[in-house]
Design an enzyme around this catalytic site. Sequence first.
Site, PDB file in Angstrom:
ATOM      1  N   LYS B  72    -133.407   7.117  24.488  1.00 37.58           N
ATOM      2  CA  LYS B  72    -134.329   8.224  24.785  1.00 37.58           C
ATOM      3  C   LYS B  72    -134.281   9.246  23.649  1.00 37.58           C
ATOM      4  O   LYS B  72    -133.195   9.548  23.126  1.00 37.58           O
ATOM      5  CB  LYS B  72    -133.909   8.867  26.110  1.00 37.58           C
ATOM      6  N   SER B 147    -138.439  12.029  33.659  1.00 34.12           N
ATOM      7  CA  SER B 147    -138.796  12.194  32.260  1.00 34.12           C
ATOM      8  C   SER B 147    -138.458  10.994  31.380  1.00 34.12           C
ATOM      9  O   SER B 147    -139.052  10.846  30.312  1.00 34.12           O
ATOM     10  CB  SER B 147    -138.104  13.446  31.705  1.00 34.12           C
ATOM     11  N   SER B 171    -134.686  12.052  36.599  1.00 34.76           N
ATOM     12  CA  SER B 171    -135.354  11.541  35.399  1.00 34.76           C
ATOM     13  C   SER B 171    -134.948  10.142  34.951  1.00 34.76           C
ATOM     14  O   SER B 171    -135.591   9.566  34.072  1.00 34.76           O
ATOM     15  CB  SER B 171    -135.135  12.506  34.228  1.00 34.76           C
TER      16      SER B 171
END
Lengths: 96, 486
Positions: B72, B147, B171
């Site tokens: 990420k 997210s 997330s």
Amino acid sequence: MIDREQVLHVARLSRLRLTEEEVDTLTGELSSVLDHVDKLAEVDIEGVEPTSHVVPLENVLRDDVPVPSLDRDVALSQAPDPHDGAFRVPSPQAEA
Amino acid sequence: MSDIELLAASGAETAAMISSGEISAEEVLEFWLGRVSGDQLNGYLWKADNEAALAGVNVDGGALTGVPLAIKDIFCTEGVPTTAASKILAGYRPPFTATSVRNTAAAGMPMLGKTNMDEFAMGSSNENSAFGPSLNPWDTGRVPGGSSGGSAAVVAGGLAPWALGTDTGGSIRQPAGFCGIVGLKPTYGSISRYGMIAFASSLDQCGPLTRNVTDAALLLDVLQGRDPCDSTSVGIEGGVSAPSADRLDGLRFGVPRALIGEGIEAGVLARFEDTLIRIADLGGEIVDIELPHAGHAISAYYVLAPAEASTNLSRYDGVRYGLRSSDEDLLSMYEVTRDDGFGPEVKRRIMLGTYALSSGYYDAYYGRAQRVRTRIVEDFNTAFSEVDFVVTPTSPTVAFKLGEKTADPWTMYLSDVFTVPISLAGIPAISIPAGLAEPDGGGPELPVGFQIAAPAFAEQGLLEAAYALETAIRFDGSAGLAGGAA
């Protein structure tokens, strides 16, 4: 509820120079979110301690031994305006 | 060894193929870099080439050597662009690498690229990325969740065998549920947060997004541990190992019925009920429980997380790194840079948090929310005196359409109604695929996540239960796997 004046005050505290349109939008959106958040008043919190951290920890210490940190050149390498070994910024006062 | 087999292989299966000599680590990396270059999901914000993928990677790292990983874009990677999907960090190349990425590199895992996300991890749909949303491989007209939406999309869409994400209020778990994969949020403090760009520091936690529960366990074991660079990291005593349970005898699963009510789709509820039956079939006991304050979790979270974010994001000021938009005078530089560089959701949360911490409002908002958080922690403590696990659907809906929830922030926030209470309590939870369901109003069948939460640091037991259940469910993710690359 939050009004336009409060939004402008919070924007100054947040160091955000919002456009007029953003001020209008945020006044509505923040008011709506705060209406939901205000339901927290229903919870009985009499005598309840606040939680800021969930894992019980105390006095996390290390030996006081100096170790090298980032070289100055490396630390400055991502700066928008490095100058003479420092971060250069504009003057706090606008030029007259 | 066919490409199809490699594409479908989990991290552990890929590692086994490499160690048996069936395929070389070089061939594995070449295959995955080829997949990444065909990304049709906007899953990656930066793609590695062979040299960058292997930079700093231990070629003799142990059992998982050679299994590549997507990361990420919230993790700092030395010399490699790191943006947290924000315009304010466009072009930033950190001078250091996050501990989690150091750990995966030390374990021999090449980095395939940096994955898309909601800006500064604030969002539940990936639509808050400054670089356009990542797409759901099951239906590219729908969101992958957020997210960590890019990380979920690339694992589900066959663009990486596994990925790192972060979870503040859901997330990792919510996008894993939306994309039909496994997502684990470990106990707060299990994994170092050093080099993970901060959103809400009392809640942020790194974790794995994987094809199955075994991979989640193996990756967690690489990631967990105490780190002198993060004094809140304590690690998981004894680490974790691959799970092997096939029964749930003697285990009690608590269902907070009052929380699972309004706003939940019929198809999601049906898969949840099916899963409860499977638990009973495996010998587990289903028990109704109360979490009396969990219904207030979203409200408390949207005071606490923005308050922490407003202070954490004060560092983006145009001085030391990132964007600088004005040189007029110092205040203008701060204010114009921040207005230009942050997207709408980030500004909304900075404003909300600053307001909640401001003079005259602190006690009414921040102080009260911290006390409600204590109530929620107590609710879980009480529940765990009676049950081993708490189970809910991961999200009230399946993946929604792009643009469906962007008009009203609160509607979007409610996507995390089942994940946020667990985040506030700091306890571990995993989302596993429970099957497929149509959205309300009809549409294609999409994955449904099943969330299991456990007491702090009970990750091994959590993984064992999830593994037994996963084995019984036998979810087929191949429809998503085909969707990611041209």
